[in-house]
Design a protein around this motif. Structure first.
Motif, PDB file in Angstrom:
ATOM      1  N   THR A  15       0.828  -1.209   0.000  1.00  0.00           N
ATOM      2  CA  THR A  15       0.000   0.000   0.000  1.00  0.00           C
ATOM      3  C   THR A  15       0.861   1.257   0.000  1.00  0.00           C
ATOM      4  OG1 THR A  15      -1.794  -1.155   1.129  1.00  0.00           O
ATOM      5  CG2 THR A  15      -1.799   1.248   1.265  1.00  0.00           C
ATOM      6  N   THR A  62      -0.886  -0.038  -8.876  1.00  0.00           N
ATOM      7  CA  THR A  62      -1.168   1.391  -8.690  1.00  0.00           C
ATOM      8  C   THR A  62      -2.357   1.812  -9.549  1.00  0.00           C
ATOM      9  OG1 THR A  62       1.158   1.792  -8.183  1.00  0.00           O
ATOM     10  CG2 THR A  62      -0.176   3.705  -8.775  1.00  0.00           C
ATOM     11  N   GLU A  64      -4.739  -0.168 -10.622  1.00  0.00           N
ATOM     12  CA  GLU A  64      -5.910  -0.815 -10.019  1.00  0.00           C
ATOM     13  C   GLU A  64      -6.419   0.030  -8.847  1.00  0.00           C
ATOM     14  OE1 GLU A  64      -8.857  -3.692  -9.227  1.00  0.00           O
ATOM     15  OE2 GLU A  64      -7.632  -3.383 -11.008  1.00  0.00           O
ATOM     16  N   HIS A  65      -5.506   0.497  -8.022  1.00  0.00           N
ATOM     17  CA  HIS A  65      -5.855   1.342  -6.876  1.00  0.00           C
ATOM     18  C   HIS A  65      -6.513   2.645  -7.348  1.00  0.00           C
ATOM     19  CE1 HIS A  65      -5.505   3.554  -3.119  1.00  0.00           C
ATOM     20  NE2 HIS A  65      -4.868   4.489  -3.792  1.00  0.00           N
ATOM     21  N   PHE A  67      -8.138   3.262 -10.061  1.00  0.00           N
ATOM     22  CA  PHE A  67      -9.437   3.032 -10.677  1.00  0.00           C
ATOM     23  C   PHE A  67     -10.475   2.509  -9.689  1.00  0.00           C
ATOM     24  CE2 PHE A  67      -7.240   3.628 -14.600  1.00  0.00           C
ATOM     25  CZ  PHE A  67      -8.205   3.968 -15.526  1.00  0.00           C
ATOM     26  N   ASP A  68     -10.069   2.219  -8.476  1.00  0.00           N
ATOM     27  CA  ASP A  68     -11.005   1.707  -7.471  1.00  0.00           C
ATOM     28  C   ASP A  68     -12.143   2.710  -7.276  1.00  0.00           C
ATOM     29  OD1 ASP A  68     -12.361   0.658  -5.300  1.00  0.00           O
ATOM     30  OD2 ASP A  68     -10.679   0.813  -3.913  1.00  0.00           O
ATOM     31  N   PRO A  69     -13.385   2.326  -7.523  1.00  0.00           N
ATOM     32  CA  PRO A  69     -14.501   3.269  -7.422  1.00  0.00           C
ATOM     33  C   PRO A  69     -14.965   3.536  -5.990  1.00  0.00           C
ATOM     34  CG  PRO A  69     -15.305   1.141  -8.104  1.00  0.00           C
ATOM     35  CD  PRO A  69     -13.804   1.021  -8.040  1.00  0.00           C
ATOM     36  N   GLU A  70     -14.524   2.745  -5.028  1.00  0.00           N
ATOM     37  CA  GLU A  70     -15.049   2.887  -3.670  1.00  0.00           C
ATOM     38  C   GLU A  70     -14.839   4.281  -3.064  1.00  0.00           C
ATOM     39  OE1 GLU A  70     -17.266   1.002  -2.260  1.00  0.00           O
ATOM     40  OE2 GLU A  70     -17.126  -0.345  -3.979  1.00  0.00           O
ATOM     41  N   ARG A  99     -13.469  12.904 -10.128  1.00  0.00           N
ATOM     42  CA  ARG A  99     -13.211  11.514 -10.502  1.00  0.00           C
ATOM     43  C   ARG A  99     -12.770  11.414 -11.958  1.00  0.00           C
ATOM     44  NH1 ARG A  99     -11.779   6.394  -9.069  1.00  0.00           N
ATOM     45  NH2 ARG A  99     -12.850   4.859 -10.329  1.00  0.00           N
ATOM     46  N   ARG A 119     -10.600  -3.818 -14.235  1.00  0.00           N
ATOM     47  CA  ARG A 119     -11.701  -2.870 -14.010  1.00  0.00           C
ATOM     48  C   ARG A 119     -12.668  -2.809 -15.181  1.00  0.00           C
ATOM     49  NH1 ARG A 119     -12.576  -2.315  -8.882  1.00  0.00           N
ATOM     50  NH2 ARG A 119     -10.682  -1.863  -7.758  1.00  0.00           N
ATOM     51  N   LEU A 122     -16.733  -2.202 -14.691  1.00  0.00           N
ATOM     52  CA  LEU A 122     -17.146  -0.978 -14.013  1.00  0.00           C
ATOM     53  C   LEU A 122     -18.623  -0.637 -14.185  1.00  0.00           C
ATOM     54  CD1 LEU A 122     -14.042   1.307 -14.638  1.00  0.00           C
ATOM     55  CD2 LEU A 122     -14.746   0.228 -12.499  1.00  0.00           C
ATOM     56  N   HIS A 125     -20.533  -0.567 -11.008  1.00  0.00           N
ATOM     57  CA  HIS A 125     -20.212   0.588 -10.159  1.00  0.00           C
ATOM     58  C   HIS A 125     -20.863   1.863 -10.692  1.00  0.00           C
ATOM     59  CE1 HIS A 125     -17.002  -2.213  -8.879  1.00  0.00           C
ATOM     60  NE2 HIS A 125     -17.351  -1.738  -7.717  1.00  0.00           N
TER      61      HIS A 125
END
Length: 191
Positions: A15, A62, A64-65, A67-70, A99, A119, A122, A125
């Protein structure tokens, strides 16, 4: 010599390296070096390869992180629902712009034409984001000329295209321009 890194479990180290890599990708694209990443993370270069097989694996993690929609969905959920309609739509547009612009900037920097393979799903999401937005706008349904879901769709489309520097021909739209177009239209007031 780089000082010895603070001991961390592998997941925490991953992380920390991903967090250090993201701004470097924006600045250098895929040409970023593991030396630059190690310096930014405050670790020896070899530390990277204790938790990642390669620089490419770190870059993929990185992306992937990023693009994380959360985090974006959490931002939407955090919007105050008890504000006037125009302010609420402005808050939604601002969250969408942040975003989209962040994703567009990163994709340009690393030469991507679409989301990373992990991703590609999506759509679910997007549907969740649309549902959150519709729920926020539902109390104002009587003030709208279209169903809430249609307002959400139009707002998202206009914000996406108006925030993309290539689609907008380098003349991106401001939050106020998008909100005014969605809520007021472009017709002269005395027409």
């Amino acid at each position: 010599m780089t000082p010895r890194a603070t001991p961390m479990c592998p997941d925490d180290r991953r992380t920390a390296l991903v967090t250090a890599t993201l701004p470097l990708l924006l600045e250098h694209g895929r040409a970023v070096t593991t030396k630059q990443i190690a310096e930014a993370a405050g670790v020896a270069e070899g530390t990277i390869f204790r938790v990642f097989e390669s620089k490419e694996e770190l870059v993929a993690a990185t992306l992937e992180h990023a693009f994380d929609p959360e985090p974006f969905l959490a931002d939407l959920r955090g919007i105050d629902p008890d504000q006037p309609l125009r302010d609420l739509v402005s808050a939604l547009v601002k969250a969408l712009q942040d975003r989209f612009r962040g994703i567009f900037e990163l994709m340009t920097a690393v030469g991507m034409s679409g989301p990373p393979p992990a991703r590609q799903h999506l759509a679910n999401h997007r549907e969740l984001a649309a549902r959150i937005m519709a729920d926020l706008l539902a109390p104002y349904a009587d003030e709208l000329a279209v169903p809430v879901e249609e307002l959400v769709r139009i707002t998202r489309l206009l914000t996406f295209s108006g925030s993309h520097p290539h689609i907008s021909e380098g003349r991106t739209l401001t939050t106020d321009e998008i909100v005014s177009t969605v809520l007021d239209g472009l017709r002269a007031k005395d027409s």
